[in-house]
Motif scaffolding. Structure first.
Motif, PDB file in Angstrom:
ATOM      1  N   PRO A   1     133.855  55.775   5.264  1.00  0.00           N
ATOM      2  CA  PRO A   1     135.270  55.680   5.651  1.00  0.00           C
ATOM      3  C   PRO A   1     136.223  55.809   4.465  1.00  0.00           C
ATOM      4  CG  PRO A   1     133.974  53.956   6.713  1.00  0.00           C
ATOM      5  CD  PRO A   1     133.096  54.589   5.687  1.00  0.00           C
ATOM      6  N   GLN A   2     135.754  55.415   3.271  1.00  0.00           N
ATOM      7  CA  GLN A   2     136.579  55.559   2.070  1.00  0.00           C
ATOM      8  C   GLN A   2     136.597  57.028   1.661  1.00  0.00           C
ATOM      9  OE1 GLN A   2     137.821  52.499   0.235  1.00  0.00           O
ATOM     10  NE2 GLN A   2     139.271  54.095  -0.373  1.00  0.00           N
TER      11      GLN A   2
ATOM     12  N   SER B   1     132.354  52.137   0.497  1.00  0.00           N
ATOM     13  CA  SER B   1     132.284  51.242   1.640  1.00  0.00           C
ATOM     14  C   SER B   1     130.852  51.100   2.116  1.00  0.00           C
ATOM     15  CB  SER B   1     133.161  51.782   2.780  1.00  0.00           C
ATOM     16  OG  SER B   1     132.972  51.015   3.949  1.00  0.00           O
ATOM     17  N   THR B   2     130.485  49.892   2.507  1.00  0.00           N
ATOM     18  CA  THR B   2     129.138  49.653   3.031  1.00  0.00           C
ATOM     19  C   THR B   2     129.057  49.916   4.530  1.00  0.00           C
ATOM     20  OG1 THR B   2     129.655  47.310   3.346  1.00  0.00           O
ATOM     21  CG2 THR B   2     128.609  47.956   1.257  1.00  0.00           C
ATOM     22  N   ASN B   3     130.202  50.017   5.201  1.00  0.00           N
ATOM     23  CA  ASN B   3     130.231  50.231   6.645  1.00  0.00           C
ATOM     24  C   ASN B   3     130.344  51.720   6.948  1.00  0.00           C
ATOM     25  OD1 ASN B   3     130.220  47.405   7.136  1.00  0.00           O
ATOM     26  ND2 ASN B   3     132.426  47.356   6.708  1.00  0.00           N
ATOM     27  N   VAL B   4     129.260  52.442   6.685  1.00  0.00           N
ATOM     28  CA  VAL B   4     129.282  53.879   6.914  1.00  0.00           C
ATOM     29  C   VAL B   4     129.257  54.169   8.410  1.00  0.00           C
ATOM     30  CG1 VAL B   4     128.193  54.428   4.719  1.00  0.00           C
ATOM     31  CG2 VAL B   4     126.770  54.024   6.736  1.00  0.00           C
ATOM     32  N   ILE B   5     129.709  55.348   8.762  1.00  0.00           N
ATOM     33  CA  ILE B   5     129.722  55.802  10.149  1.00  0.00           C
ATOM     34  C   ILE B   5     128.554  56.764  10.328  1.00  0.00           C
ATOM     35  CG2 ILE B   5     131.050  57.048  11.899  1.00  0.00           C
ATOM     36  CD1 ILE B   5     133.565  56.210  10.221  1.00  0.00           C
ATOM     37  N   LYS B   6     127.678  56.451  11.250  1.00  0.00           N
ATOM     38  CA  LYS B   6     126.476  57.243  11.461  1.00  0.00           C
ATOM     39  C   LYS B   6     126.669  58.200  12.633  1.00  0.00           C
ATOM     40  CE  LYS B   6     121.437  56.827  11.994  1.00  0.00           C
ATOM     41  NZ  LYS B   6     120.305  55.876  12.143  1.00  0.00           N
ATOM     42  N   VAL B   7     126.250  59.446  12.436  1.00  0.00           N
ATOM     43  CA  VAL B   7     126.347  60.472  13.476  1.00  0.00           C
ATOM     44  C   VAL B   7     124.969  61.099  13.657  1.00  0.00           C
ATOM     45  CG1 VAL B   7     127.510  62.558  14.250  1.00  0.00           C
ATOM     46  CG2 VAL B   7     128.720  60.942  12.761  1.00  0.00           C
TER      47      VAL B   7
ATOM     48  N   ARG C   1     141.786  56.890  -2.880  1.00  0.00           N
ATOM     49  CA  ARG C   1     141.512  57.712  -1.707  1.00  0.00           C
ATOM     50  C   ARG C   1     141.720  56.880  -0.454  1.00  0.00           C
ATOM     51  NH1 ARG C   1     136.290  60.823  -1.651  1.00  0.00           N
ATOM     52  NH2 ARG C   1     137.602  62.263  -0.446  1.00  0.00           N
ATOM     53  N   PRO C   2     142.024  57.519   0.685  1.00  0.00           N
ATOM     54  CA  PRO C   2     142.378  56.767   1.894  1.00  0.00           C
ATOM     55  C   PRO C   2     141.174  56.066   2.515  1.00  0.00           C
ATOM     56  CG  PRO C   2     142.185  59.088   2.406  1.00  0.00           C
ATOM     57  CD  PRO C   2     142.066  58.982   0.917  1.00  0.00           C
ATOM     58  N   LEU C   3     141.449  54.934   3.166  1.00  0.00           N
ATOM     59  CA  LEU C   3     140.413  54.234   3.919  1.00  0.00           C
ATOM     60  C   LEU C   3     140.672  54.504   5.396  1.00  0.00           C
ATOM     61  CD1 LEU C   3     138.006  52.314   4.052  1.00  0.00           C
ATOM     62  CD2 LEU C   3     139.629  50.399   4.104  1.00  0.00           C
ATOM     63  N   PHE C   4     139.801  55.309   5.997  1.00  0.00           N
ATOM     64  CA  PHE C   4     139.968  55.680   7.395  1.00  0.00           C
ATOM     65  C   PHE C   4     139.399  54.607   8.318  1.00  0.00           C
ATOM     66  CE2 PHE C   4     140.078  59.782   5.237  1.00  0.00           C
ATOM     67  CZ  PHE C   4     141.066  60.473   5.926  1.00  0.00           C
ATOM     68  N   THR C   5     139.874  54.612   9.550  1.00  0.00           N
ATOM     69  CA  THR C   5     139.316  53.752  10.591  1.00  0.00           C
ATOM     70  C   THR C   5     138.720  54.633  11.679  1.00  0.00           C
ATOM     71  OG1 THR C   5     141.428  53.647  11.778  1.00  0.00           O
ATOM     72  CG2 THR C   5     140.982  51.923  10.140  1.00  0.00           C
ATOM     73  N   SER C   6     137.750  54.076  12.378  1.00  0.00           N
ATOM     74  CA  SER C   6     137.096  54.821  13.446  1.00  0.00           C
ATOM     75  C   SER C   6     136.829  53.892  14.620  1.00  0.00           C
ATOM     76  CB  SER C   6     135.775  55.424  12.942  1.00  0.00           C
ATOM     77  OG  SER C   6     135.095  56.093  13.970  1.00  0.00           O
TER      78      SER C   6
ATOM     79  N   VAL D   1     134.029  63.434  16.135  1.00  0.00           N
ATOM     80  CA  VAL D   1     134.104  62.137  15.469  1.00  0.00           C
ATOM     81  C   VAL D   1     135.443  62.078  14.736  1.00  0.00           C
ATOM     82  CG1 VAL D   1     133.078  60.620  13.759  1.00  0.00           C
ATOM     83  CG2 VAL D   1     131.596  62.003  15.228  1.00  0.00           C
ATOM     84  N   ASP D   2     136.313  61.181  15.177  1.00  0.00           N
ATOM     85  CA  ASP D   2     137.664  61.079  14.611  1.00  0.00           C
ATOM     86  C   ASP D   2     137.788  59.887  13.673  1.00  0.00           C
ATOM     87  OD1 ASP D   2     138.336  63.270  16.056  1.00  0.00           O
ATOM     88  OD2 ASP D   2     139.621  62.229  17.504  1.00  0.00           O
ATOM     89  N   LEU D   3     138.310  60.153  12.471  1.00  0.00           N
ATOM     90  CA  LEU D   3     138.668  59.114  11.514  1.00  0.00           C
ATOM     91  C   LEU D   3     140.183  59.157  11.346  1.00  0.00           C
ATOM     92  CD1 LEU D   3     135.609  59.712  10.938  1.00  0.00           C
ATOM     93  CD2 LEU D   3     136.046  59.087   8.572  1.00  0.00           C
ATOM     94  N   VAL D   4     140.830  58.004  11.427  1.00  0.00           N
ATOM     95  CA  VAL D   4     142.291  57.968  11.457  1.00  0.00           C
ATOM     96  C   VAL D   4     142.833  57.222  10.243  1.00  0.00           C
ATOM     97  CG1 VAL D   4     144.314  57.258  12.788  1.00  0.00           C
ATOM     98  CG2 VAL D   4     142.242  58.048  13.979  1.00  0.00           C
ATOM     99  N   PHE D   5     143.910  57.791   9.679  1.00  0.00           N
ATOM    100  CA  PHE D   5     144.606  57.154   8.563  1.00  0.00           C
ATOM    101  C   PHE D   5     146.108  57.229   8.827  1.00  0.00           C
ATOM    102  CE2 PHE D   5     146.683  57.534   4.333  1.00  0.00           C
ATOM    103  CZ  PHE D   5     146.341  56.288   3.826  1.00  0.00           C
TER     104      PHE D   5
END
Length: 552
Positions: free
Chosen positions: A91-92, A74-80, A144-149, A165-169
């Motif tokens: 997210p993938q 995924s190109t939409n990485v989550i930055k912390v 593999r699962p695709l999480f949402t945040s 930081v929560d990722l939900v599936f």
């Protein structure tokens, strides 16, 4: 005396061998991390990555290895962003695909550019994967699962000590939350899977975590510079600290079962490690994927069941940061051994403790090294004094030895007998000057590894032109001073009667100066200080002996 000459030559060879031990693995300088990759290289890497992805997911013990399909990143990485870490999560799969350390900058002259430990570029793979396998696992042959945040960027706010930081599936009627817990002033990240099972059946799965990396090293080395260890490490029931090189994993995979434990990827100054629950039994796997330059170092935890209509959790921890011995020892037993001091660790550990203790007062690592040298010199003072007295007495015998050589030079057996008689009459031990020096060599080697492995010295300045004690002197001033002090010490010692010994002793300062050109400035500083103190002590003892002879 052939035996004396041979013993001296053997001792010198042994010292040189110990100095260059572990220097047998050299490599060509690799391209920089941001170097461009040719189209041919890129094609080969893409093919390698696709094939490698096909074997990522670990199998449960006693089952066949799963072969999932290749997934696009995924190109939409989550930055912390925290005070200690800058992390990107894909997210993938919820993998950590980038870790930068803002407190440890990339280069001395780029303090605004943090050191990057993990990264997933086109030409380099180094990521931390984790997921769920088993009956209701989210990671399988299907992908593999695709999480949402809720957000794409999270920051640890001022005044806060923890960031979640929560990722939900959503898995049918079961909600799976992958929670990353970050703590202020900490490189350890907790990874929790929270299972909210609202279905009418039992949820069952196993947690796994693994480090996925290629064998590339971006640590540039020259032909005379030590190449630090890069590879896998693990603690087992048989060995507290077991290292496996990429070559080892090419030959065969490694598997073991252990309660608690850890598995790590070790490099110079830094380490990444998965640390599962210490109270559970874990299956560890370290292997290469097919014929590709991709390696997996990971664990699989026990099966966890969550009853219908209830909640449960699976937890592990991931460390990515510097080799801080105190913190690593707190995280997991024997994890601090990734700070590899070699077989002389039993000397190196106390030396490092003493070095840190002195630094707490002087607040300069160069001054701390000088202080450590003074302490070591004080400990060996009487032993060194014995050596210097023996050398001084040998120096006095130089004219008599030269006379014996002139009289019996052609009769080696007779000359040896007369020399032994002279030593006995004058009560001089010809080995008295060598043995004390050899006894001190393990301390020098232990200090060598202490300074090489201490991340505290990385980018630490001393004074003037020495801006980094962990690398060589940029102008080679300290090695030249070290060579000069060795030459002065040699001049204070008696000239060996044997021409071969004399030539070897004359070459020693030159050889050591050449070797020390590439040694870390901190280590050369220790050697210069040690030599200088030795010269002063030797001069003082020689004056005392000469004064006693004059008054006698």
């Amino acid at each position: 005396m052939d035996w004396q000459k041979n013993l001296l030559i053997a001792a010198i060879i042994a010292v040189l061998f110990m100095l260059v031990i572990r220097w047998n693995d050299f490599q060509e300088s690799l391209p920089a991390a941001n170097a461009p990759v040719s189209s041919a290289q890129q094609t080969d890497f893409n093919a390698s990555s696709d094939a490698a992805t096909a074997g990522d997911i670990p199998s449960l013990p006693g089952t066949t290895q799963a072969v999932p399909v290749a997934n696009s990143t995924s190109t939409n990485v989550i930055k912390v962003v925290t005070d200690s870490l800058v992390i990107e999560i894909d997210p993938q799969g919820g993998d950590i695909v980038h870790v930068a350390l803002p407190r440890h900058y990339d280069a001395l002259n780029t303090p605004d550019v943090p050191f990057v430990l993990l990264d997933n570029r086109d030409h380099h793979t180094y990521v931390a994967q984790s997921g769920l396998i088993g009956a209701n696992g989210t990671d399988s042959a299907a992908g593999r699962p695709l999480f949402t945040s809720a957000q794409t960027e999270y920051r640890l706010a001022d005044g806060e000590n923890q960031l979640n930081v929560d990722l939900v599936f959503q898995q049918g009627q079961t909600t799976i939350t992958k929670r990353f817990v970050f703590t202020r002033n900490e490189y350890l990240v907790n990874v929790d899977y929270l299972i909210d099972n609202r279905s009418d059946s039992v949820w069952s799965g196993n947690l796994y975590g693994q480090i996925k990396r290629d064998s590339q090293s971006f640590h540039k080395v020259s032909a005379l510079e030590m190449n630090p260890f890069l590879g896998a490490a693990i603690t087992t029931n048989d060995e507290n600290y077991k290292k496996l090189t990429f070559k080892d994993l090419n030959e065969s995979e490694f598997r073991t079962v252990k309660q608690g434990g850890w598995v790590a990827m070790v490099q110079h100054y830094f380490v990444s490690a998965w640390v599962p629950d210490a109270n559970q039994e874990n299956n560890y796997h370290l292997r290469r994927i097919g014929n590709q330059d991709i390696y997996l170092l990971g664990f699989t935890g026990p099966r966890v069941e969550v009853a219908a209509g209830s909640t449960g959790s699976l937890s592990t921890s991931f460390y990515a940061g510097p080799k801080d011995t105190e913190r690593l020892a707190e995280i997991s037993r024997y994890l601090d051994l990734t700070v590899d001091y070699g077989w002389l660790w039993w000397i190196a550990k106390p030396l490092f403790w003493l070095l840190k203790f002195i630094h707490s007062f002087v607040n300069n690592w160069g001054l701390a090294i000088i202080g450590l040298t003074l302490v070591v010199k004080a400990v060996f003072f009487h032993l060194s004094a014995t050596s210097y007295r023996s050398m001084a007495r040998m120096r006095k015998l130089a004219p008599k030895l030269a006379d014996l050589k002139e009289r019996y030079g052609d009769d080696r057996q007779k000359m040896s007998q007369e020399m032994m008689k002279l030593y006995k009459t004058e009560k001089v031990n010809p080995l008295g000057g060598c043995l004390p020096i050899l006894v001190q060599m393990p301390v020098f080697l232990a200090l060598y590894w202490t300074l090489m492995e201490s991340v505290e010295l990385r980018h630490s300045p001393f004074f003037l032109w020495i801006t980094d004690l962990s690398v060589k002197d940029p102008y080679f001033v300290l090695p030249l001073i070290m060579g000069l002090t060795m030459w002065l010490q040699m001049k204070l010692n008696p000239t060996p009667p044997d021409p071969m010994q004399a030539r070897i002793m004359q070459l020693m300062p030159v050889v050591f100066t050449f070797l020390f050109l590439w040694f870390p400035a901190g280590l050369v500083l220790y050697w210069v200080t040690n030599n200088t103190l030795g010269i002063l002590q030797q001069w003082y003892i020689t004056r005392q002996i000469e004064k006693a002879d004059t008054t006698a």
